[in-house]
Design a protein around this motif. Structure first.
Motif, PDB file in Angstrom:
ATOM      1  N   CYS A 289      -0.281  -4.303   1.597  1.00  0.00           N
ATOM      2  CA  CYS A 289       0.008  -3.631   0.055  1.00  0.00           C
ATOM      3  C   CYS A 289       0.777  -2.935   0.110  1.00  0.00           C
ATOM      4  O   CYS A 289       1.514  -2.250  -1.793  1.00  0.00           O
ATOM      5  N   TRP A 290       1.585  -1.869   0.753  1.00  0.00           N
ATOM      6  CA  TRP A 290       2.645  -0.866   0.839  1.00  0.00           C
ATOM      7  C   TRP A 290       3.917  -1.035   1.272  1.00  0.00           C
ATOM      8  O   TRP A 290       4.700  -0.348   1.344  1.00  0.00           O
ATOM      9  N   GLY A 291       3.725  -2.039   2.164  1.00  0.00           N
ATOM     10  CA  GLY A 291       5.409  -2.464   2.813  1.00  0.00           C
ATOM     11  C   GLY A 291       5.491  -1.280   3.695  1.00  0.00           C
ATOM     12  O   GLY A 291       6.582  -1.592   3.772  1.00  0.00           O
ATOM     13  N   THR A 292       4.697  -0.910   5.051  1.00  0.00           N
ATOM     14  CA  THR A 292       5.048   0.320   5.492  1.00  0.00           C
ATOM     15  C   THR A 292       4.555   0.080   6.162  1.00  0.00           C
ATOM     16  O   THR A 292       3.372  -0.305   6.522  1.00  0.00           O
ATOM     17  N   THR A 295       3.509   5.756   9.837  1.00  0.00           N
ATOM     18  CA  THR A 295       1.908   5.959  10.192  1.00  0.00           C
ATOM     19  C   THR A 295       2.646   7.739   9.427  1.00  0.00           C
ATOM     20  O   THR A 295       1.658   8.091   9.083  1.00  0.00           O
ATOM     21  N   ALA A 296       3.737   8.464   9.590  1.00  0.00           N
ATOM     22  CA  ALA A 296       4.186   9.534   8.774  1.00  0.00           C
ATOM     23  C   ALA A 296       4.248   9.310   6.926  1.00  0.00           C
ATOM     24  O   ALA A 296       4.470  10.675   6.240  1.00  0.00           O
ATOM     25  N   SER A 297       4.478   8.068   6.966  1.00  0.00           N
ATOM     26  CA  SER A 297       4.767   8.094   5.797  1.00  0.00           C
ATOM     27  C   SER A 297       4.326   7.920   4.135  1.00  0.00           C
ATOM     28  O   SER A 297       2.781   8.342   4.495  1.00  0.00           O
ATOM     29  N   PRO A 298       4.054   8.698   3.106  1.00  0.00           N
ATOM     30  CA  PRO A 298       3.464   8.974   2.451  1.00  0.00           C
ATOM     31  C   PRO A 298       2.266   7.726   1.757  1.00  0.00           C
ATOM     32  O   PRO A 298       1.406   7.230   1.406  1.00  0.00           O
ATOM     33  N   GLY A 299       2.879   6.165   1.993  1.00  0.00           N
ATOM     34  CA  GLY A 299       2.807   5.040   1.204  1.00  0.00           C
ATOM     35  C   GLY A 299       1.036   5.055   3.075  1.00  0.00           C
ATOM     36  O   GLY A 299       0.232   4.432   2.822  1.00  0.00           O
ATOM     37  N   TYR A 300       1.791   5.474   3.739  1.00  0.00           N
ATOM     38  CA  TYR A 300       0.474   4.815   4.816  1.00  0.00           C
ATOM     39  C   TYR A 300      -0.726   5.513   4.956  1.00  0.00           C
ATOM     40  O   TYR A 300      -1.862   5.157   5.045  1.00  0.00           O
ATOM     41  N   GLN A 301      -0.251   6.830   4.159  1.00  0.00           N
ATOM     42  CA  GLN A 301      -1.637   8.075   4.325  1.00  0.00           C
ATOM     43  C   GLN A 301      -2.638   7.358   3.001  1.00  0.00           C
ATOM     44  O   GLN A 301      -3.501   7.352   2.429  1.00  0.00           O
TER      45      GLN A 301
END
Length: 451
Positions: A289-292, A295-301
Motif C-alpha cells: 500500500c505504501w510501496g516501500t 524502515t526509516a521512511s515516513p511511509g513505513y512508519q
C-alpha cells in the motif's frame, strides 16, 4: 454468607461475569501493543525482515514454561487474597514496569553489534520483550481460570464470550493508541534506530490502564474457598492434605481428555496463522500500500500506524462475531465457520493495494480471532471435572505457545519459499486456518476425571 457465585450456579448475572473478566481489558491492551508494534520496533532497531520471526520465539517459549506452573501452583493456592488473584496482580505489576522500558530500547545508544549480529538495543529490547510477554501471561491466565472455576457449564460459552468481547475491546484501544497519539500531535517519526514517541507514549498509557483494570477485578471479585469450590463442582474435598496428593503435570498431561488434544490440534494451525499475521502485516502493508520496504521512511512508519488501525478493525469484527457465536446451536459449527471466514480474510490481503480495502480483510479475520478466544476454553473446561482446572488450562496454553514457536522458527525459511514477499505469508496464514477448520471435525465433548 455463602459466596454469591456458589448461590447462583448456572445463573450468574451479567455484571458478575463482567467483573470476572474486566481486568482482561487492560491486559489485552498491553498484549495488543506488543502484537502490533514488536515487528515495527525491532525493524526500526535494525532487524532484517528474515530475522523478524526469531524475535517472536522466546515470548511463547516463556509462556510454555510459565503458564503450566501458574496453573499448578494457583490450584494449590488458597489464601485471604484468593486463589488466582495473587498471580494476576503480580503479573500486572511486572508488566507495567517492563512496558515503561521496552519502547525506549532505541534511545540507549547501543549500536555496537554483539552476539548473533544483533546490536545492544535489540538485545535490550529482546530481553524486555521476554519479560513483558511472561508477565502478561502471568496476568492473563488467571482470568481464564476464574471463569472455569466460578461459572457453571450452562453459562461458560456466554462468560467466555464476554471475556472475548472485553479482550477485543482492549485490543481496539491498544491498536489505536499510536495513531491516536499521532493525530493529537505526538511525533510518529524518530532518528534512525529510535522508536517514535507515539509508540513510546502508547506503552505508557497502556501500562496505566492495565493496572487500573486489574485492580478493579481484584477488588470486585471474591473467589471461593476450598469447601465452596468442591461443592460448586461436585467433587470431594478433604482439606489441606488434598494439595499434597495433587497429580503432577506430566501425569495430568498423560491422562488429559481427548478434547485437550483435538482442540489442541486446531489451536496449532490457528496460532501459527496469527503469528504470521503479527510478524508480517507491517512489511506486507508497507510494501503493498505504501510501496516501500525502507524502515526509516515516513511511509513505513505510516504503514506501522495503519497496522494498528486494521488490527483495530479486526478487534471490532471480533467483538461483533463474539455476540454471534453463542447463537450457534453447535459450538463446533461455530468454530468451523469462524475459521473459514478468517482464512478468506488472510488470503485476500495479498491481493489488496488500497489501504482502506484492508478493512474488509481484517474484519473477516476478526471472526477467527473471536472463536479462538472463546471456543477452545469452553470446549476444554466443559470436558473437565473441576479438579486441576488451573493445571489443565496452564498446560493447554502450550497449544497456544508451541505453534507460535514453530511458526517463528520456520518463518524465515517459509518467507524464502514464498519468494521473500511478506504479503505471501498472509496467504500461508489463510491456508493454516483452513487446516484448522478441517481439524474441528476431530473435536468431541466429554466430561473427564483424573484418577
Amino acid at each position: 454468607m455463602a459466596n454469591s457465585y456458589l448461590q447462583n450456579k448456572d445463573r450468574l448475572s451479567f455484571s458478575q461475569m463482567w467483573n470476572l473478566s474486566f481486568g482482561f481489558f487492560g491486559v489485552q491492551i498491553a498484549y495488543a501493543l506488543q502484537s502490533a508494534n514488536i515487528s515495527r520496533i525491532f525493524a526500526t532497531l535494525g532487524a532484517d525482515p528474515h530475522q523478524l520471526s526469531f524475535f517472536w520465539i522466546l515470548p511463547p517459549l516463556m509462556g510454555m514454561i510459565v503458564q503450566p506452573l501458574i496453573g499448578k501452583y494457583s490450584d494449590r493456592t488458597w489464601n485471604r487474597m484468593g486463589r488466582r488473584k495473587p498471580y494476576l496482580l503480580f503479573g500486572a505489576l511486572v508488566a507495567v514496569l517492563v512496558m515503561a522500558f521496552l519502547p525506549n530500547a532505541g534511545s540507549l545508544n547501543f549500536s555496537t553489534r554483539l552476539l548473533l549480529g544483533l546490536n545492544g538495543a535489540m538485545w535490550f529490547g529482546l530481553f524486555s520483550l521476554i519479560f513483558l510477554d511472561t508477565s502478561i501471561n502471568v496476568a492473563m491466565q488467571p482470568f481464564k481460570m476464574m471463569v472455569g472455576d466460578m461459572v457453571g457449564e450452562n453459562q461458560k460459552a456466554k462468560a467466555y464470550s464476554i471475556q472475548s468481547l472485553l479482550c477485543n475491546a482492549g485490543s481496539l484501544v491498544g491498536y489505536l493508541l499510536p495513531i491516536f497519539l499521532t493525530w493529537i500531535g505526538i511525533a510518529n517519526t524518530a532518528p534512525q534506530g529510535q522508536v517514535p514517541a507515539s509508540v513510546i507514549w502508547s506503552f505508557y498509557l497502556g501500562a496505566a490502564i492495565l493496572i487500573l483494570c486489574v485492580m478493579y477485578t481484584f477488588l470486585s471479585v471474591k473467589e471461593m474457598d476450598p469447601a465452596e469450590y468442591a461443592q460448586f463442582h461436585g467433587i470431594s474435598h478433604s482439606g489441606e492434605e488434598e494439595g499434597s496428593r495433587k497429580p503432577g503435570l506430566l501425569h495430568l498431561l498423560l491422562h488429559a481428555p481427548s478434547t485437550f488434544w483435538t482442540v489442541g490440534l486446531v489451536q496449532f494451525f490457528c496460532w501459527a496463522a496469527f503469528m504470521y499475521m503479527w510478524t508480517y502485516s507491517n512489511g506486507a502493508i508497507a510494501s503493498n500500500c505504501w510501496g516501500t520496504t525502507d524502515t526509516a521512511s515516513p511511509g513505513y512508519q505510516a504503514a506501522g500506524n495503519w497496522v494498528g488501525v486494521v488490527f483495530a478493525v479486526q478487534a471490532v469484527g471480533s467483538i461483533l462475531w463474539a455476540i454471534v457465536i453463542p447463537r450457534f446451536k453447535s459450538l463446533r459449527l461455530a468454530y468451523v465457520v469462524s475459521l473459514i471466514i478468517g482464512a478468506a480474510g488472510f488470503i485476500s490481503i495479498a491481493f489488496i493495494h488500497d489501504q482502506y480495502l484492508l478493512f474488509v480483510s481484517y474484519f473477516l479475520i476478526g471472526a477467527a480471532w473471536a472463536a479462538m478466544l472463546a471456543l477452545p476454553f469452553t470446549l476444554l473446561t466443559n470436558s473437565l471435572s473441576g479438579e486441576n482446572m488451573g493445571s489443565y488450562l496452564g498446560l493447554f496454553n502450550c497449544t497456544i505457545c508451541l505453534p507460535q514457536i514453530i511458526a517463528a522458527a520456520l518463518g524465515g525459511m517459509v518467507l524464502k519459499c514464498v519468494g521473500g514477499v511478506q504479503a505471501n505469508m498472509l496467504v500461508v496464514a489463510g491456508v493454516l486456518l483452513l487446516l484448522g477448520a478441517a481439524s474441528v471435525a476431530l473435536v468431541g465433548e466429554k466430561k473427564h476425571t483424573v484418577d
